[in-house]
Motif scaffolding. Structure first.
Motif, PDB file in Angstrom:
ATOM      1  N   ARG A   4       0.854  -1.186   0.000  1.00  0.00           N
ATOM      2  CA  ARG A   4       0.000   0.000   0.000  1.00  0.00           C
ATOM      3  C   ARG A   4       0.885   1.228   0.000  1.00  0.00           C
ATOM      4  O   ARG A   4       1.990   1.211   0.529  1.00  0.00           O
ATOM      5  CB  ARG A   4      -0.893   0.013   1.244  1.00  0.00           C
ATOM      6  CG  ARG A   4      -1.769  -1.228   1.275  1.00  0.00           C
ATOM      7  CD  ARG A   4      -2.966  -0.997   2.109  1.00  0.00           C
ATOM      8  NE  ARG A   4      -3.432  -2.257   2.669  1.00  0.00           N
ATOM      9  CZ  ARG A   4      -4.289  -2.305   3.665  1.00  0.00           C
ATOM     10  NH1 ARG A   4      -4.692  -1.178   4.242  1.00  0.00           N
ATOM     11  NH2 ARG A   4      -4.699  -3.454   4.110  1.00  0.00           N
ATOM     12  N   ILE A   5       0.350   2.316  -0.547  1.00  0.00           N
ATOM     13  CA  ILE A   5       1.186   3.494  -0.740  1.00  0.00           C
ATOM     14  C   ILE A   5       1.672   4.057   0.596  1.00  0.00           C
ATOM     15  O   ILE A   5       2.810   4.496   0.713  1.00  0.00           O
ATOM     16  CB  ILE A   5       0.464   4.556  -1.601  1.00  0.00           C
ATOM     17  CG1 ILE A   5       1.442   5.669  -1.996  1.00  0.00           C
ATOM     18  CG2 ILE A   5      -0.764   5.130  -0.910  1.00  0.00           C
ATOM     19  CD1 ILE A   5       2.586   5.219  -2.879  1.00  0.00           C
ATOM     20  N   THR A  30       5.503   5.085   1.640  1.00  0.00           N
ATOM     21  CA  THR A  30       5.968   6.413   2.063  1.00  0.00           C
ATOM     22  C   THR A  30       6.510   6.373   3.486  1.00  0.00           C
ATOM     23  O   THR A  30       7.494   7.046   3.799  1.00  0.00           O
ATOM     24  CB  THR A  30       4.845   7.466   1.952  1.00  0.00           C
ATOM     25  OG1 THR A  30       3.672   6.951   2.587  1.00  0.00           O
ATOM     26  CG2 THR A  30       4.549   7.796   0.500  1.00  0.00           C
ATOM     27  N   ILE A  74       5.533  11.557  -3.995  1.00  0.00           N
ATOM     28  CA  ILE A  74       5.354  10.105  -4.156  1.00  0.00           C
ATOM     29  C   ILE A  74       3.864   9.768  -4.156  1.00  0.00           C
ATOM     30  O   ILE A  74       3.383   9.004  -4.998  1.00  0.00           O
ATOM     31  CB  ILE A  74       6.090   9.334  -3.034  1.00  0.00           C
ATOM     32  CG1 ILE A  74       7.603   9.595  -3.133  1.00  0.00           C
ATOM     33  CG2 ILE A  74       5.788   7.838  -3.109  1.00  0.00           C
ATOM     34  CD1 ILE A  74       8.431   8.927  -2.048  1.00  0.00           C
ATOM     35  N   ASN A  75       3.117  10.387  -3.229  1.00  0.00           N
ATOM     36  CA  ASN A  75       1.670  10.168  -3.191  1.00  0.00           C
ATOM     37  C   ASN A  75       1.008  10.620  -4.491  1.00  0.00           C
ATOM     38  O   ASN A  75       0.120   9.941  -5.009  1.00  0.00           O
ATOM     39  CB  ASN A  75       1.048  10.931  -2.008  1.00  0.00           C
ATOM     40  CG  ASN A  75       1.150  10.120  -0.721  1.00  0.00           C
ATOM     41  OD1 ASN A  75       0.860   8.916  -0.717  1.00  0.00           O
ATOM     42  ND2 ASN A  75       1.591  10.754   0.352  1.00  0.00           N
ATOM     43  N   TYR A 119       1.520   8.158  -7.189  1.00  0.00           N
ATOM     44  CA  TYR A 119       0.623   7.010  -7.013  1.00  0.00           C
ATOM     45  C   TYR A 119      -0.756   7.312  -7.589  1.00  0.00           C
ATOM     46  O   TYR A 119      -1.316   6.514  -8.362  1.00  0.00           O
ATOM     47  CB  TYR A 119       0.517   6.666  -5.520  1.00  0.00           C
ATOM     48  CG  TYR A 119      -0.601   5.700  -5.219  1.00  0.00           C
ATOM     49  CD1 TYR A 119      -0.559   4.382  -5.684  1.00  0.00           C
ATOM     50  CD2 TYR A 119      -1.727   6.111  -4.495  1.00  0.00           C
ATOM     51  CE1 TYR A 119      -1.595   3.507  -5.429  1.00  0.00           C
ATOM     52  CE2 TYR A 119      -2.762   5.244  -4.238  1.00  0.00           C
ATOM     53  CZ  TYR A 119      -2.698   3.936  -4.713  1.00  0.00           C
ATOM     54  OH  TYR A 119      -3.719   3.073  -4.470  1.00  0.00           O
ATOM     55  N   ALA A 156      -2.478   5.477 -10.689  1.00  0.00           N
ATOM     56  CA  ALA A 156      -3.757   4.782 -10.465  1.00  0.00           C
ATOM     57  C   ALA A 156      -4.794   5.279 -11.468  1.00  0.00           C
ATOM     58  O   ALA A 156      -5.561   4.502 -12.036  1.00  0.00           O
ATOM     59  CB  ALA A 156      -4.235   5.015  -9.029  1.00  0.00           C
ATOM     60  N   ILE A 162      -2.753  -1.346 -10.958  1.00  0.00           N
ATOM     61  CA  ILE A 162      -1.938  -0.489 -10.100  1.00  0.00           C
ATOM     62  C   ILE A 162      -1.193  -1.295  -9.019  1.00  0.00           C
ATOM     63  O   ILE A 162      -0.151  -0.853  -8.523  1.00  0.00           O
ATOM     64  CB  ILE A 162      -2.816   0.630  -9.452  1.00  0.00           C
ATOM     65  CG1 ILE A 162      -1.954   1.661  -8.710  1.00  0.00           C
ATOM     66  CG2 ILE A 162      -3.859   0.037  -8.517  1.00  0.00           C
ATOM     67  CD1 ILE A 162      -1.041   2.480  -9.600  1.00  0.00           C
ATOM     68  N   THR A 163      -1.683  -2.493  -8.715  1.00  0.00           N
ATOM     69  CA  THR A 163      -0.978  -3.312  -7.713  1.00  0.00           C
ATOM     70  C   THR A 163       0.455  -3.600  -8.151  1.00  0.00           C
ATOM     71  O   THR A 163       1.348  -3.737  -7.320  1.00  0.00           O
ATOM     72  CB  THR A 163      -1.686  -4.671  -7.492  1.00  0.00           C
ATOM     73  OG1 THR A 163      -1.828  -5.326  -8.765  1.00  0.00           O
ATOM     74  CG2 THR A 163      -3.061  -4.484  -6.865  1.00  0.00           C
ATOM     75  N   LEU A 181       2.811  -0.504  -7.758  1.00  0.00           N
ATOM     76  CA  LEU A 181       2.903  -0.331  -6.307  1.00  0.00           C
ATOM     77  C   LEU A 181       3.894  -1.335  -5.708  1.00  0.00           C
ATOM     78  O   LEU A 181       4.739  -0.997  -4.870  1.00  0.00           O
ATOM     79  CB  LEU A 181       1.505  -0.543  -5.709  1.00  0.00           C
ATOM     80  CG  LEU A 181       1.149   0.181  -4.422  1.00  0.00           C
ATOM     81  CD1 LEU A 181       1.522   1.651  -4.463  1.00  0.00           C
ATOM     82  CD2 LEU A 181      -0.347   0.027  -4.147  1.00  0.00           C
ATOM     83  N   ALA A 231       7.416  -0.337  -6.626  1.00  0.00           N
ATOM     84  CA  ALA A 231       7.849   0.763  -5.760  1.00  0.00           C
ATOM     85  C   ALA A 231       8.211   0.228  -4.374  1.00  0.00           C
ATOM     86  O   ALA A 231       9.166   0.698  -3.744  1.00  0.00           O
ATOM     87  CB  ALA A 231       6.760   1.830  -5.668  1.00  0.00           C
ATOM     88  N   LEU A 261       6.516   3.791  -9.668  1.00  0.00           N
ATOM     89  CA  LEU A 261       5.057   3.958  -9.709  1.00  0.00           C
ATOM     90  C   LEU A 261       4.583   4.297 -11.121  1.00  0.00           C
ATOM     91  O   LEU A 261       3.506   3.878 -11.544  1.00  0.00           O
ATOM     92  CB  LEU A 261       4.629   5.067  -8.735  1.00  0.00           C
ATOM     93  CG  LEU A 261       4.751   4.701  -7.244  1.00  0.00           C
ATOM     94  CD1 LEU A 261       4.621   5.949  -6.375  1.00  0.00           C
ATOM     95  CD2 LEU A 261       3.702   3.654  -6.866  1.00  0.00           C
TER      96      LEU A 261
END
Ligand code: MN
Length: 717
Positions: free
Chosen positions: A3-4, A8, A23-24, A27, A31, A46-47, A50, A53, A70
């Motif tokens: 998970r993001i 982070t 970074i967020n 993501y 996505a 997106i998995t 992720l 990353a 990402l």
């Protein structure tokens, strides 16, 4: 870590100043771009970025690398453009994403092992920035972890590619665990039966192995501590693929492999490593020939450690590696450990310094195989990798051009090369080749090298092949020429022994080629033979490599001509009345009877006087064309009043053809005289190499035909 916020949080731990907000945003951007796309596993797409990353964060990679991870599939697989990536995340990230995309387009599809090394080099050259390569390796690692969902036929191709290309690259960069995991994953997917039976064997002995491992960990640790050396000791099972390989290579069973567990002793500094080694060796008997000092002499990829093997308790043979914490982190993560985010430092310069050190270090390595394998890491920027039409890779020096490629394929392909397609488009011989270009050489049996080719070729191989071709042509040509001359002088092709000796030659070949090159003058030859009658040398057409028509008098076949030998240029044919020839020259020259060879054209000058009349030039040129001649060059001079002087350089087969062309011009209304320029203009200084009478034809055809006739009128003023 999928998970993001986990990513982070992790980045914040090792890089407190990293821009987590960016970074967020990366993501969210990814996505959004991948919305509606799914993996073969059925999970949202997106998995995957992720997870990639996440791998990079676990390696402690810098912010730009994590963001690149990402975004790495957005440009290739979604509507996102590189410009959008750049405007949102900056030029650095855009460059990295572009690099990952480009590597993604290189597919290894050869079954030849020798091609694998070229592919690896090509990937290195394409990556440029090592972070690109590290992101790509993480990408491949995650794809391997989820390979089970991919259809069978694709699985094999991806697995082979991983084993041949990506695992060795991870190894070269010292990313040990990445290499091992990739190999085990390939093993489990491509040889599931062997993998399963090995897994069963290992699990059957797992308890015993684990007990042995724990007991030995403790024994070694205590022994070191007693001598006042605090150390971390842990044992680790060899990875499955390396056990499998060893069983295959040595044709042994699982039970015959002793060094299933490798122990790592991690201490504070290098001197302690040697102390620890001494203690281990005093504790257990070392296996002869197994000690290796990679601290004093690191491996080409920068790896450092002391290696030894000892006979442990119950005759259990164990491998022990002793290293510092720093060496350990490098041994595990390799190059990536150098990219680990460092506060206040730019990682880039550090890394290249490391690369340079690596290159220096390689110079000192004495294992030539490893040396070559690794020195190319330093050299890769010097090379460019291109594909043939069949998908074979060719490594050429940077700056190479199509002819270099053609000659690299085969000398004959080079010699007969008439054109080239690069990525499907017709290109020039001067075009520089780029990484990944697909090159197709077009050939024709009638083609042969031209002198200009040398300037379009960069590789010594191509340049040499071209020069050699000319040397051979000249040699063959001069021997043929010498043979002809001999034949005219003595009535047969071969000279007798006496003549050869008298002229100071070793053999027939030398005599012929020296006569053919003009090194032995005709009068010298006549002096040593009885015959005094020398018939003119009969020539048909032109042997381009060793003779040419003089530029001063432009003779054509059928003209009375003299052949004059000039060092380095072969025989030059002059019109007998050429003013450029002195009396002296004429004496040394060879009388030649020159006949046309159908289809072969020679240029010669024509001077035309005409009245200024609209359409005059058009009519003259049309008539020249209708007489099957071409115009090579053209010059126009106003002669005062109503007259214009036109100079043409026309192409004709011979004297007869020239006469036809002149008649055709004469028939144009307004033309008052037509004459050969050569006779008119030969009035003084011209020498071989100059255009007619030292007055070069200056205007090009394009200049003239783009003008309107009214502008001709204007020139009169
Ligand atoms: Mn990917």
């Amino acid at each position: 870590m999928s998970r993001i916020f986990e990513i982070t949080e992790r980045v914040a731990l090792y890089a407190p100043k990293a821009n987590l907000d960016l970074i967020n945003r990366a993501y969210v951007f990814a996505a959004h771009a991948h919305a509606g796309q799914f993996r073969s596993s059925g999970e949202p797409y997106i998995t995957h970025p992720l997870a990639v990353a996440g791998i990079l964060a676990s390696l402690g990679m810098d912010e730009a690398s994590v963001i690149t991870a990402l975004l790495h599939d957005t440009v290739e697989d979604t509507g996102v453009s590189l410009a959008e990536v750049e405007s949102n995340f900056g030029a650095d990230v855009a460059r990295l994403v572009d690099g990952v995309t480009k590597i993604g387009q290189i597919h290894f599809n050869s079954s030849e092992h020798k091609q694998a090394e070229n592919f690896r080099k090509m990937i290195l050259a394409t990556a440029k920035d090592l972070r690109v390569l590290i992101v790509k390796l993480a990408d491949r690692l995650h794809n391997m972890r989820t390979l089970g969902f991919v259809p069978e036929h694709k699985r094999r191709r991806i697995g082979e590619e991983t084993l041949q290309i990506y695992a060795p690259l991870a190894h070269r960069l010292g990313m040990h665990w990445v290499k091992q995991e990739m190999e085990d994953l390939v093993f489990s997917h491509l040889e599931p039966d062997a993998y399963m039976s090995l897994l069963v064997e290992m699990q059957g002995r797992l308890e015993m192995l684990n007990q042995t491992r724990e007991r030995l960990e403790m024994l070694i640790q205590e022994a070191l501590l007693r001598k006042g050396l605090p150390a971390t000791v842990h044992g680790r099972m060899k990875h499955m693929y390396s056990i499998h390989e060893k069983m295959q290579r040595k044709h042994v069973n699982f039970d015959d492999i002793f060094d299933l567990i490798a122990f790592r002793v991690i201490v504070d500094d290098a001197p302690t490593c040697y102390q620890a080694l001494g203690i281990v060796h005093s504790l257990y008997r070392p296996v002869p020939g197994r000690f290796k000092d990679y601290i004093a002499l690191p491996k080409p990829n920068g790896y450092q450690s002391l290696h030894t093997a000892v006979i442990g308790p119950e005759n259990f043979r164990i491998e022990i590696q002793i290293r510092t914490h720093l060496m350990h982190s490098f041994a595990e993560d390799g190059v990536a450990s150098h990219w680990a985010y460092k506060e206040g430092k730019t990682a880039g310069k550090e890394s290249f310094k490391w690369l340079r050190q690596l290159a220096e270090l390689i110079q000192e390595t004495d294992n030539p195989g490893e040396f070559l394998e690794n020195v190319r890491l330093d050299l890769f920027v010097q090379e460019v990798y291109v594909f043939s039409r069949d998908g074979d890779i060719f490594a050429l020096p940077r700056g190479a051009r199509p002819l270099d490629f053609a000659y690299a394929v085969h000398t004959d392909v080079g010699h007969h090369c008439v054109g080239v397609r690069i990525n499907g488009d017709v290109a020039d011989f001067s075009t520089r080749l780029h990484n990944g270009d697909q090159i197709e050489i077009m050939t024709s049996p009638d083609q042969s090298p031209s002198r200009q080719w040398v300037q379009y070729a960069k590789t010594p191989r191509a340049r040499q092949a071209i020069r050699q071709w000319f040397r051979r042509q000249e040699r063959d040509g001069s021997i043929r020429m010498g043979e002809k001359i001999l034949h005219e002088v003595i009535g047969k092709k071969d000279a007798g022994k006496v003549i050869i000796e008298k002229l100071g030659c070793a053999d027939q070949q030398e005599l012929k080629s020296r006569i053919g090159r003009g090194e032995i003058a005709i009068h010298k030859l006549l002096e040593v033979v009885d015959h005094n009658h020398f018939l003119p040398l009969k020539l048909k057409g032109m042997q381009r490599a060793m003779m040419r028509a003089a530029d001063c008098c432009h003779p054509v076949p059928g003209d009375p001509v003299l052949g004059r030998f000039v060092a380095g240029a072969g025989m030059i044919l002059h019109h007998r009345k050429c003013n450029a020839l002195s009396e002296e020259d004429c004496k040394d020259s060879l009388e030649v009877e020159w006949q046309a060879k159908p289809g072969e054209l020679f240029s010669t000058g024509i001077e035309v006087h005409s009245r200024n009349k609209r359409g005059m030039l058009a009519n003259v040129t049309r008539n020249i064309a209708e007489a099957n001649s071409g115009i090579e060059d053209l010059r126009l001079t106003q002669r005062g009043g109503e007259m214009t002087e036109l100079l043409f350089l026309v192409e004709v087969e011979d004297r007869k053809h020239l006469a036809q062309v002149m008649r055709a011009i004469k028939s144009v209304d307004g033309v008052s005289s037509v004459a050969r320029r050569n006779r008119v203009g030969l009035s003084g200084k011209p020498a071989a190499g100059e255009k007619a009478a030292g007055r070069p034809f200056s205007a090009t055809l394009r200049d003239l035909f783009s003008r309107k006739s009214s502008e001709h009128e204007g020139e009169k003023k």
